[in-house]
Structures are given as C-alpha cells and as structure tokens.
Design a protein around this motif. Structure first.
Motif, PDB file in Angstrom:
ATOM      1  N   ALA A   1      -1.305   7.794   3.971  1.00  0.00           N
ATOM      2  CA  ALA A   1      -1.274   7.579   5.420  1.00  0.00           C
ATOM      3  C   ALA A   1      -1.212   6.100   5.782  1.00  0.00           C
ATOM      4  CB  ALA A   1      -2.489   8.237   6.071  1.00  0.00           C
ATOM      5  N   ASP A   2      -2.110   5.283   5.209  1.00  0.00           N
ATOM      6  CA  ASP A   2      -2.202   3.876   5.617  1.00  0.00           C
ATOM      7  C   ASP A   2      -2.721   3.067   4.439  1.00  0.00           C
ATOM      8  OD1 ASP A   2      -2.432   1.462   6.829  1.00  0.00           O
ATOM      9  OD2 ASP A   2      -4.030   2.024   8.225  1.00  0.00           O
ATOM     10  N   LEU A   3      -1.858   2.271   3.831  1.00  0.00           N
ATOM     11  CA  LEU A   3      -2.253   1.506   2.656  1.00  0.00           C
ATOM     12  C   LEU A   3      -3.059   0.255   2.997  1.00  0.00           C
ATOM     13  CD1 LEU A   3       0.915   1.762   0.377  1.00  0.00           C
ATOM     14  CD2 LEU A   3      -1.190   3.107   0.314  1.00  0.00           C
ATOM     15  N   THR A   4      -3.248  -0.030   4.276  1.00  0.00           N
ATOM     16  CA  THR A   4      -4.121  -1.144   4.653  1.00  0.00           C
ATOM     17  C   THR A   4      -5.591  -0.723   4.637  1.00  0.00           C
ATOM     18  OG1 THR A   4      -3.965  -0.673   7.030  1.00  0.00           O
ATOM     19  CG2 THR A   4      -2.318  -2.157   6.079  1.00  0.00           C
ATOM     20  N   LYS A   5      -5.847   0.560   4.463  1.00  0.00           N
ATOM     21  CA  LYS A   5      -7.202   1.086   4.318  1.00  0.00           C
ATOM     22  C   LYS A   5      -7.254   1.860   3.006  1.00  0.00           C
ATOM     23  CE  LYS A   5      -8.595  -0.202   8.468  1.00  0.00           C
ATOM     24  NZ  LYS A   5      -9.667  -1.200   8.668  1.00  0.00           N
ATOM     25  N   MET A   6      -8.006   1.347   2.045  1.00  0.00           N
ATOM     26  CA  MET A   6      -8.087   1.975   0.738  1.00  0.00           C
ATOM     27  C   MET A   6      -9.528   2.366   0.434  1.00  0.00           C
ATOM     28  SD  MET A   6      -4.915   1.870  -0.265  1.00  0.00           S
ATOM     29  CE  MET A   6      -4.749   1.965  -2.044  1.00  0.00           C
ATOM     30  N   GLN A   7      -9.707   3.133  -0.626  1.00  0.00           N
ATOM     31  CA  GLN A   7     -11.041   3.506  -1.050  1.00  0.00           C
ATOM     32  C   GLN A   7     -11.112   3.487  -2.575  1.00  0.00           C
ATOM     33  OE1 GLN A   7     -11.582   7.434   0.590  1.00  0.00           O
ATOM     34  NE2 GLN A   7     -10.624   8.437  -1.147  1.00  0.00           N
ATOM     35  N   VAL A   8     -12.320   3.218  -3.064  1.00  0.00           N
ATOM     36  CA  VAL A   8     -12.597   3.255  -4.496  1.00  0.00           C
ATOM     37  C   VAL A   8     -13.478   4.463  -4.759  1.00  0.00           C
ATOM     38  CG1 VAL A   8     -13.601   2.061  -6.467  1.00  0.00           C
ATOM     39  CG2 VAL A   8     -12.477   0.747  -4.666  1.00  0.00           C
ATOM     40  N   VAL A   9     -13.036   5.341  -5.634  1.00  0.00           N
ATOM     41  CA  VAL A   9     -13.853   6.481  -6.056  1.00  0.00           C
ATOM     42  C   VAL A   9     -14.470   6.091  -7.389  1.00  0.00           C
ATOM     43  CG1 VAL A   9     -13.895   8.935  -6.586  1.00  0.00           C
ATOM     44  CG2 VAL A   9     -12.316   8.073  -4.853  1.00  0.00           C
ATOM     45  N   ALA A  10     -15.762   5.695  -7.334  1.00  0.00           N
ATOM     46  CA  ALA A  10     -16.445   5.150  -8.510  1.00  0.00           C
ATOM     47  C   ALA A  10     -17.369   6.197  -9.111  1.00  0.00           C
ATOM     48  CB  ALA A  10     -17.243   3.900  -8.133  1.00  0.00           C
TER      49      ALA A  10
ATOM     50  N   THR B   1     -24.194  13.819 -23.626  1.00  0.00           N
ATOM     51  CA  THR B   1     -23.595  14.256 -22.372  1.00  0.00           C
ATOM     52  C   THR B   1     -23.978  13.279 -21.268  1.00  0.00           C
ATOM     53  OG1 THR B   1     -23.674  16.571 -23.033  1.00  0.00           O
ATOM     54  CG2 THR B   1     -23.452  16.109 -20.680  1.00  0.00           C
ATOM     55  N   VAL B   2     -22.976  12.710 -20.615  1.00  0.00           N
ATOM     56  CA  VAL B   2     -23.191  11.731 -19.551  1.00  0.00           C
ATOM     57  C   VAL B   2     -22.888  12.396 -18.211  1.00  0.00           C
ATOM     58  CG1 VAL B   2     -22.526   9.494 -18.621  1.00  0.00           C
ATOM     59  CG2 VAL B   2     -22.563   9.861 -21.099  1.00  0.00           C
ATOM     60  N   VAL B   3     -23.844  12.337 -17.296  1.00  0.00           N
ATOM     61  CA  VAL B   3     -23.687  12.909 -15.958  1.00  0.00           C
ATOM     62  C   VAL B   3     -23.424  11.785 -14.969  1.00  0.00           C
ATOM     63  CG1 VAL B   3     -24.755  14.292 -14.151  1.00  0.00           C
ATOM     64  CG2 VAL B   3     -25.219  14.820 -16.547  1.00  0.00           C
ATOM     65  N   THR B   4     -22.344  11.879 -14.216  1.00  0.00           N
ATOM     66  CA  THR B   4     -22.008  10.864 -13.228  1.00  0.00           C
ATOM     67  C   THR B   4     -21.738  11.524 -11.885  1.00  0.00           C
ATOM     68  OG1 THR B   4     -19.653  10.953 -13.839  1.00  0.00           O
ATOM     69  CG2 THR B   4     -21.027   9.304 -14.932  1.00  0.00           C
ATOM     70  N   TYR B   5     -21.884  10.734 -10.818  1.00  0.00           N
ATOM     71  CA  TYR B   5     -21.614  11.180  -9.459  1.00  0.00           C
ATOM     72  C   TYR B   5     -20.551  10.272  -8.846  1.00  0.00           C
ATOM     73  CZ  TYR B   5     -25.823  14.051  -9.780  1.00  0.00           C
ATOM     74  OH  TYR B   5     -26.753  14.988 -10.160  1.00  0.00           O
ATOM     75  N   GLU B   6     -19.672  10.870  -8.067  1.00  0.00           N
ATOM     76  CA  GLU B   6     -18.620  10.091  -7.424  1.00  0.00           C
ATOM     77  C   GLU B   6     -19.145   9.448  -6.148  1.00  0.00           C
ATOM     78  OE1 GLU B   6     -15.263  12.626  -6.820  1.00  0.00           O
ATOM     79  OE2 GLU B   6     -14.456  12.237  -8.826  1.00  0.00           O
ATOM     80  N   VAL B   7     -18.937   8.142  -6.040  1.00  0.00           N
ATOM     81  CA  VAL B   7     -19.320   7.380  -4.845  1.00  0.00           C
ATOM     82  C   VAL B   7     -18.036   6.819  -4.238  1.00  0.00           C
ATOM     83  CG1 VAL B   7     -20.570   5.380  -3.967  1.00  0.00           C
ATOM     84  CG2 VAL B   7     -21.603   6.819  -5.742  1.00  0.00           C
ATOM     85  N   VAL B   8     -17.801   7.116  -2.960  1.00  0.00           N
ATOM     86  CA  VAL B   8     -16.581   6.690  -2.284  1.00  0.00           C
ATOM     87  C   VAL B   8     -16.863   5.388  -1.531  1.00  0.00           C
ATOM     88  CG1 VAL B   8     -14.794   7.308  -0.630  1.00  0.00           C
ATOM     89  CG2 VAL B   8     -15.832   9.075  -2.061  1.00  0.00           C
ATOM     90  N   ILE B   9     -16.071   4.365  -1.826  1.00  0.00           N
ATOM     91  CA  ILE B   9     -16.243   3.027  -1.245  1.00  0.00           C
ATOM     92  C   ILE B   9     -14.983   2.692  -0.456  1.00  0.00           C
ATOM     93  CG2 ILE B   9     -16.600   0.592  -1.780  1.00  0.00           C
ATOM     94  CD1 ILE B   9     -17.734   1.694  -4.545  1.00  0.00           C
ATOM     95  N   THR B  10     -15.129   2.400   0.821  1.00  0.00           N
ATOM     96  CA  THR B  10     -13.971   2.035   1.638  1.00  0.00           C
ATOM     97  C   THR B  10     -13.807   0.520   1.649  1.00  0.00           C
ATOM     98  OG1 THR B  10     -15.360   2.022   3.636  1.00  0.00           O
ATOM     99  CG2 THR B  10     -14.189   4.058   3.119  1.00  0.00           C
ATOM    100  N   ALA B  11     -12.556   0.090   1.725  1.00  0.00           N
ATOM    101  CA  ALA B  11     -12.252  -1.348   1.706  1.00  0.00           C
ATOM    102  C   ALA B  11     -10.976  -1.610   2.490  1.00  0.00           C
ATOM    103  CB  ALA B  11     -12.114  -1.859   0.282  1.00  0.00           C
ATOM    104  N   ASP B  12     -10.957  -2.726   3.193  1.00  0.00           N
ATOM    105  CA  ASP B  12      -9.743  -3.142   3.902  1.00  0.00           C
ATOM    106  C   ASP B  12      -8.754  -3.739   2.908  1.00  0.00           C
ATOM    107  OD1 ASP B  12     -10.704  -2.349   6.384  1.00  0.00           O
ATOM    108  OD2 ASP B  12     -11.663  -4.284   6.769  1.00  0.00           O
ATOM    109  N   ASN B  13      -7.467  -3.533   3.182  1.00  0.00           N
ATOM    110  CA  ASN B  13      -6.407  -4.021   2.296  1.00  0.00           C
ATOM    111  C   ASN B  13      -5.271  -4.602   3.129  1.00  0.00           C
ATOM    112  OD1 ASN B  13      -5.004  -4.416  -0.157  1.00  0.00           O
ATOM    113  ND2 ASN B  13      -3.993  -2.423   0.035  1.00  0.00           N
ATOM    114  N   PRO B  14      -5.560  -5.645   3.940  1.00  0.00           N
ATOM    115  CA  PRO B  14      -4.549  -6.147   4.872  1.00  0.00           C
ATOM    116  C   PRO B  14      -3.321  -6.741   4.185  1.00  0.00           C
ATOM    117  CG  PRO B  14      -6.437  -7.636   4.775  1.00  0.00           C
ATOM    118  CD  PRO B  14      -6.818  -6.406   4.014  1.00  0.00           C
ATOM    119  N   ASP B  15      -3.509  -7.341   3.003  1.00  0.00           N
ATOM    120  CA  ASP B  15      -2.372  -7.962   2.317  1.00  0.00           C
ATOM    121  C   ASP B  15      -1.747  -7.053   1.269  1.00  0.00           C
ATOM    122  OD1 ASP B  15      -4.523  -7.995   0.664  1.00  0.00           O
ATOM    123  OD2 ASP B  15      -4.604 -10.164   0.403  1.00  0.00           O
ATOM    124  N   LEU B  16      -2.215  -5.788   1.205  1.00  0.00           N
ATOM    125  CA  LEU B  16      -1.642  -4.767   0.311  1.00  0.00           C
ATOM    126  C   LEU B  16      -1.743  -5.138  -1.166  1.00  0.00           C
ATOM    127  CD1 LEU B  16       1.553  -3.734   2.328  1.00  0.00           C
ATOM    128  CD2 LEU B  16      -0.747  -2.768   2.450  1.00  0.00           C
TER     129      LEU B  16
END
Length: 407
Positions: A204-213, A267-282
């Motif tokens: 939708a909009d590449l100036t707004k991205m997210q990191v799924v950590a 066995t390693v248990v992890t949880y997904e954390v969604v981080i939003t970030a601006d990406n004005p310069d792409l």
C-alpha cells in the motif's frame, strides 16, 4: 644461513628482555602508576533487548484469481505504481463467455416454463375454488408450478455465478500502492483449485514500513506497546532507524536448535513483535533483515558512572604509599584525595552495558577512579591496569573485600 638465524633469535630475545625490564621499571623505576578518573554526571540510561526481524510493508495484498484459465494480458510490472480499481491483468475469456451464454440460455428456458406454469396455476386455483376441477388436478398444477419456480431460482443462481466468473477474468488492483511481486507471465495457465493462485503482490505505502521481530520468551515480558526501538540493516550499516512497538502478537513460534558437537537439541520459543517505522527516503525495502534494539526501560537525567568505576578495586601492590579506606558494601566507587583511596557505598539502578545509574551514595561532579594506568611501560605507551581485575557492577565483591582496610 644457520648463523644468521642464531643472530636474529638472540636479537629478539634481547628486545623482549629489555622491554620487560623497562615495563617493570628496572632498577631506576622508570615506569609510574597513575589512576584515571571520571566525574559523576547526569545522563540517560536504558535497558534494552535485541532481536532480529524482517522488514515488511504495513499493508500488503496478494492479488489472485478465483477462476482457472490462461493469462491473456499483463499491464503492470515490478515497481509499477497502481491505483485502486486500475486494470492490471486480463485472462482469456472465451471459455467463461461460453459458460455465461449457456447459463443464460438455461435461465431463459426456465423463465418461460415458470411463466407458463404460473398462469396455469392461477387459472386452476380459481377453478378449484369453485370446485370445477378435482383436487388431484389442482395438486398436480401446484406441484408443476413449484418445480418450475425452483428450476428458475437455480438457473438464476448459475447465471449470476457465470457472470461473476467472467468478471474475475478482469483483474484490478484492490488498493493504491506499488507492485512488489509479479508471479505470472502472459500465456501462463493458472488453476484455481483448493487455494487461490497469487498473481501479484501490492504494497500500500512504502513510506510506512514495519519490522516483524522474533523476541525470545525470556525477554518478551519486558516489551510493551509504544516502546522505543532502534534498528539497523546490512544494506545501510551506518544508518540507525527509529521505530515504535505497535503490536505484541500472542501466538508463539517454536524452533529447534541443535549443537554440532552434541546430539542434544533445544526448543526455542519466540514471539512476534511488530515495530512500525517511517521510511520517507525509501531506504527500507521489503524483506531486508533488521537487527533491532527494543528499549524496555529508560531513565532520563539520572546520576551515572562508567561501569568500570564499579569494577575498580585498589590493590595494595599497586597503590604504592597511598592509603586505602574501604567500606562494607556490595557496590562501591572510589575517590582519590590526598593520596588516600576512599570507598563510597552506592545504591545502583539500571545499566545499559557501559554506564550505570546511581540512585544514592555520591553526588554529581565527584571524580571517581575508573582504572589503573601504568605509564612508561614502553616508550610512548600507556597501559591500563585494572587493579584486582574487572567484575560486574551487579555482582558482590570477593570474600573479604568488604572488610575495612587502612593502609
């Protein structure tokens, strides 16, 4: 050749011995011991955890088709900017149009039958009310009318389905965005069976991205929505990007890791954390790997000392003629005044790995000893020497270190 080797070996040995003699001071005591200090200052201290994740667009839609057929035309490519409703591809419509015509013919025939049976039903109903026809004839009329009505509804639904399938052959963009993936070519046959085949992926909009950590289960308790995040990507190693924790997903992921030297697995248990970030310069592109630092606790404008100040302990073998006034405390810092080392018991808070918060025990701008420096060990060199060795500021001192000493 053998003689030259002996001469070189002897020369190296002389240099090593001379260097060691110089470092130890020799008979003339040319090396001196000094102590580095740093002032207690106010600053910001943060606790943090680290995690690795993948950069993704905030909104990304996979465009597919619900009908099988041949891709006839494609109007977009990678990185094409599209608008909602814009035509992006067409499928071959010959078969779908034939199915629509067949459904339309069936509907027309059933409609004619329905109209005839309805007129017959209306006429016989009035005659039956006047008892001019038998019950059997009337019941047969009702039966035929209901069958015609059912057949008409069925053909009407089939016609609507054929019309919808034909519309599916015209593929349009569901959102405004950029085409990030194109998975088909013109002339390719796609089959929609148990799952819809993906033709395009649109962000939708590449100036707004997210990191799924992926955050380890041991660290997830400290992560909160709204927490500050910094992260880097290998493509731009000198740039630090800022983000905010937007979501902590409750679903966990299990992965198994094994050691090459043993047969055990963990066995390693992890949880997904969604981080939003601006990406004005792409700069941030989809699917880049991000190394994130999530700040779990931050304290601003608090007293801090370098961690090495909490690890420093004066040693009677290196302080020379200076006195040592120790104290009983798990955490302490040292000052040096008038050739006297004085220990100050302190209460510590959080640490960021390089400096630690001081809750109480010492005042701002007080110079505290951080390390021992041996001057003159080699010409032009100063060698730091950490007294009795470095230890964590959060670990208690060795047995007997809390006893008061006056040297």
């Amino acid at each position: 050749m053998e003689k030259k080797k002996i001469i070189l070996t002897t020369a190296v040995a002389v240099v090593v011995v001379a260097g060691g003699f110089w470092m130890l001071g020799g008979p003339e005591g040319k090396s001196t011991v000094d102590f580095a200090t740093e002032a207690v200052t106010k600053g910001n201290v943060s606790n943090f955890i680290t995690a690795t994740g993948t950069i993704e667009p905030v909104t990304e839609v996979e465009v597919g088709t619900q009908v099988s057929g041949i891709i006839d035309k494609i109007y977009v490519d990678y990185n094409s900017v599209v608008k909602k409703g814009e035509l992006i591809a067409e499928m071959d419509k010959v078969t779908l149009q034939s199915e629509l015509q067949s459904a339309k013919a069936t509907y027309d025939g059933n409609k004619a039958e329905y109209d005839y049976q309805k007129k017959l039903y209306d006429r016989n109903r009035k005659l039956h009310e006047k008892q001019l026809i038998s019950d059997t004839d009337y019941e047969e009329t009702v039966y035929n009318f209901q069958r015609a009505q059912s057949a008409l509804e069925q053909s009407k639904a089939a016609l609507a389905k054929a019309e919808r399938n034909l519309s599916y052959a015209t593929i349009t963009s569901p959102i405004d965005g950029v085409v990030t993936s194109r998975d088909v070519e013109e002339g390719q046959t796609v089959a929609s069976g148990f799952e819809t085949p993906t033709l395009f992926t649109i962000a939708a909009d590449l100036t707004k991205m997210q990191v799924v950590a992926d955050v380890d289960e041991a660290d997830i308790a400290g992560v909160e929505e709204g927490a500050r995040v910094t992260f880097t990507v290998d493509a731009y190693p000198d740039d630090v990007f800022e983000g905010v924790v937007r979501q902590i997903r409750l679903g966990s992921t299990n992965s198994t890791s094994s050691s090459s030297s043993t047969t055990t697995s963990t066995t390693v248990v992890t949880y997904e954390v969604v981080i939003t970030a601006d990406n004005p310069d792409l700069k941030l592109k989809p699917r880049l790997t991000a190394n994130a630092t999530i700040y779990t606790l931050t304290k601003d404008n608090v007293l801090t000392v370098p961690n090495k100040a909490l690890r420093f302990t004066p040693n009677k073998d290196i302080v020379g003629g200076r006195k040592i006034n120790d104290c009983q405390s798990s955490h302490k810092v040292w000052t040096l005044d008038n050739n006297t080392f004085t220990a100050h018991p302190v209460k510590i808070g959080i640490t960021d790995g390089s400096k630690t918060e001081i809750v109480s025990g010492i005042t701002e701008n007080t110079p505290v000893v951080t390390e021992t420096v041996v001057k003159g060990a080699m010409p032009g060199m100063e060698e730091p020497f950490a007294g009795e060795g470095e230890r964590s500021p959060f670990m208690p001192g060795p047995p007997g270190s809390n006893k008061k000493k006056n040297k």
